[in-house]
Design a protein around this motif. Structure first.
Motif, PDB file in Angstrom:
ATOM      1  N   HIS A  11      41.629  39.695  35.238  1.00 55.20           N
ATOM      2  CA  HIS A  11      41.378  38.571  36.171  1.00 55.20           C
ATOM      3  C   HIS A  11      41.258  38.815  37.527  1.00 55.20           C
ATOM      4  O   HIS A  11      42.142  38.669  38.204  1.00 55.20           O
ATOM      5  CB  HIS A  11      42.626  37.756  35.917  1.00 55.20           C
ATOM      6  CG  HIS A  11      42.463  36.267  36.268  1.00 55.20           C
ATOM      7  ND1 HIS A  11      43.433  35.363  35.532  1.00 55.20           N
ATOM      8  CD2 HIS A  11      42.125  35.715  37.286  1.00 55.20           C
ATOM      9  CE1 HIS A  11      42.907  34.031  36.285  1.00 55.20           C
ATOM     10  NE2 HIS A  11      42.005  34.279  37.243  1.00 55.20           N
ATOM     11  N   HIS A  13      38.500  37.801  40.772  1.00 57.02           N
ATOM     12  CA  HIS A  13      37.293  36.807  41.346  1.00 57.02           C
ATOM     13  C   HIS A  13      36.451  37.594  42.215  1.00 57.02           C
ATOM     14  O   HIS A  13      36.741  38.091  43.393  1.00 57.02           O
ATOM     15  CB  HIS A  13      38.027  35.532  42.091  1.00 57.02           C
ATOM     16  CG  HIS A  13      38.522  34.664  40.973  1.00 57.02           C
ATOM     17  ND1 HIS A  13      38.203  33.763  40.638  1.00 57.02           N
ATOM     18  CD2 HIS A  13      39.999  34.768  40.719  1.00 57.02           C
ATOM     19  CE1 HIS A  13      39.024  32.920  39.809  1.00 57.02           C
ATOM     20  NE2 HIS A  13      40.298  33.633  39.949  1.00 57.02           N
ATOM     21  N   MET A  43      35.938  36.492  36.808  1.00 53.68           N
ATOM     22  CA  MET A  43      35.830  35.174  36.692  1.00 53.68           C
ATOM     23  C   MET A  43      34.761  34.304  36.996  1.00 53.68           C
ATOM     24  O   MET A  43      33.983  34.737  37.845  1.00 53.68           O
ATOM     25  CB  MET A  43      37.355  34.293  37.215  1.00 53.68           C
ATOM     26  CG  MET A  43      38.450  35.013  36.753  1.00 53.68           C
ATOM     27  SD  MET A  43      38.603  34.157  35.126  1.00 53.68           S
ATOM     28  CE  MET A  43      39.789  35.204  34.322  1.00 53.68           C
ATOM     29  N   HIS A 154      47.719  33.988  34.118  1.00 52.28           N
ATOM     30  CA  HIS A 154      48.560  33.735  35.007  1.00 52.28           C
ATOM     31  C   HIS A 154      49.778  32.796  34.837  1.00 52.28           C
ATOM     32  O   HIS A 154      50.025  31.801  35.209  1.00 52.28           O
ATOM     33  CB  HIS A 154      48.121  33.463  36.446  1.00 52.28           C
ATOM     34  CG  HIS A 154      46.941  32.236  36.291  1.00 52.28           C
ATOM     35  ND1 HIS A 154      47.053  31.094  35.812  1.00 52.28           N
ATOM     36  CD2 HIS A 154      45.472  32.389  37.263  1.00 52.28           C
ATOM     37  CE1 HIS A 154      45.791  30.643  35.939  1.00 52.28           C
ATOM     38  NE2 HIS A 154      45.175  31.213  36.617  1.00 52.28           N
ATOM     39  N   ASP A 226      44.785  38.186  39.128  1.00 47.29           N
ATOM     40  CA  ASP A 226      44.288  36.951  39.853  1.00 47.29           C
ATOM     41  C   ASP A 226      43.774  37.188  41.358  1.00 47.29           C
ATOM     42  O   ASP A 226      43.894  36.299  42.265  1.00 47.29           O
ATOM     43  CB  ASP A 226      45.006  35.737  39.790  1.00 47.29           C
ATOM     44  CG  ASP A 226      44.571  34.475  40.145  1.00 47.29           C
ATOM     45  OD1 ASP A 226      43.218  34.304  40.148  1.00 47.29           O
ATOM     46  OD2 ASP A 226      45.121  33.135  39.976  1.00 47.29           O
TER      47      ASP A 226
HETATM   48 ZN    ZN Z   1      41.984  33.164  38.832  1.00 51.24          ZN
END
Ligand code: ZN
Ligand code: NCD
Length: 349
Positions: A11, A13, A43, A154, A226
């Motif tokens: 995960h 970005h 992502m 998450h 994340d």
């Molecule tokens: Zn995310």
């Protein structure tokens, strides 16, 4: 010194296209290597989102040009573009469905659109969901109805992890990840940090944090960062976007928890390598390893390789440091320096 396999972050970005001032493939993958991560899954909530074949192909080409570690990209489920799903599945590593609002505008809230995703996305590729609160029940219901796996991104609340534990207890095909920030920070930190502690899902109560730790050896399948970089200027402006960086702090923090006997080193490897690889059917990376020194070190903004240049953990003590990373036999990170060339990572899973 301890040696780990190259870790996998499912995960991340990466911000290409449209957010290159926050991060790009070269800087994100440098940050990944500095954090002992040799494969990232990117992502699709980019601008524009990766919801059409031409956008996905263009992003893959940029990754091939710039990535320093291995990269797979998610396709986005975007209402109005769902006819592209079968073609997207030829190149994307998995499908991402957003059931709640977050950075970007990709929320899928119509039942027919959700049904299309579950019918048309090929069964051999995974569906991952951003689902909070009662949306987790929607995802579990879809997994049960269509009898196919759903991975929850998450997970952050006691009631969510309890529901997933019950779903797993009934044999339903669901898996989940938690982030280091939801394991190490709570709502008091959110108040202290302001916009720098704002992300989706929001930081929870200490009871939520305790519930996640209570499930670290059973219900939780993966630790994922994340990594959601935004610039300090954006964070300090009005209406700051949610999201915090995480690629470089995840392993040092989880190793700190290992040093405190909150989980074993074997469990760390399961959560950050074995399960990510199995759940997303990712290829092995031969001759790939991360050498760690178990020595106290302080997390500092100034040490970050991410383009955003800050972390919510600035000033925190960690019990370990990444000393060297080897990817397919090449030393790609050593003594604080990223050695991998742009374009040396493999793209597409
Ligand atoms: Zn995310
Ligand atoms: C993410 C981002 O900035 O792209 N932000 C966040 O707070 N986590 C979006 C997301 O993953 O929900």
């Amino acid at each position: 010194m301890i040696t780990l396999p190259g870790l996998i972050d499912v995960h991340t970005h990466l911000r290409v296209p449209g957010g290159e001032h926050k991060e790009d493939f070269a800087t994100a993958t440098a940050a990944a290597l500095a954090g002992g991560i040799t494969m990232v899954l990117g992502m699709p909530n980019t601008s524009p989102p990766l919801s059409t074949p031409s956008r996905l192909t263009a992003a893959m080409a940029m990754a091939e040009r710039d990535a320093r570690c291995d990269v797979g990209l998610f396709a986005a489920a975007e209402p109005g573009q769902l006819h592209h799903l079968p073609t997207l599945a030829e190149t994307a590593v998995a499908l991402k469905i957003y059931l709640n609002d977050t950075f970007g505008r990709l929320r899928v809230d119509k039942m027919p659109d959700l049904a299309t995703c579950f019918r048309d996305w090929p069964r051999h590729k995974l569906i991952a969901m951003h689902a909070e609160k009662q949306s987790v029940a929607v995802g579990i219901g879809l997994a049960a109805t269509y009898n196919r796996s759903v991975h929850f991104c998450h997970i952050s609340r006691a009631e969510e992890i309890d529901l997933i534990a019950d779903a797993k207890g009934r044999g339903l095909p669901v898996t989940c990840e938690v982030t280091p920030h939801h394991l190490f920070l709570n709502e008091a930190d959110a108040t202290r940090l302001g916009a720098l502690g704002d992300m989706r899902p929001l930081l929870g109560t200490q009871k939520d944090v305790d519930a996640l730790w209570a499930h670290i050896n059973d219900t939780i399948d993966c630790i994922a960062t994340d990594h959601a970089p935004h610039t300090l200027a954006e964070k300090r402006a009005d209406n700051p976007p949610p999201g915090v960086a995480g690629l470089e702090t995840s392993l040092p923090l989880i190793l700190t928890a290992v040093s405190q006997n909150r989980l074993t080193l074997d469990r760390l490897i399961t959560l950050m390598h074995d399960n990510p690889r199995r759940i997303y059917s990712l290829p092995e990376q031969p001759e790939t390893a991360v050498d760690i020194e178990m020595r106290p070190s302080i997390i500092r903004n100034s040490d970050m390789h991410s383009k955003c240049g800050w972390t919510p953990f600035d000033g925190m003590d960690a019990a370990a440091r990444v000393m060297r990373v080897t990817l397919r036999g090449d030393i790609v990170f050593e003594n604080g320096r990223v050695l991998a060339e742009k374009g040396s990572g493999r793209v597409g899973m």
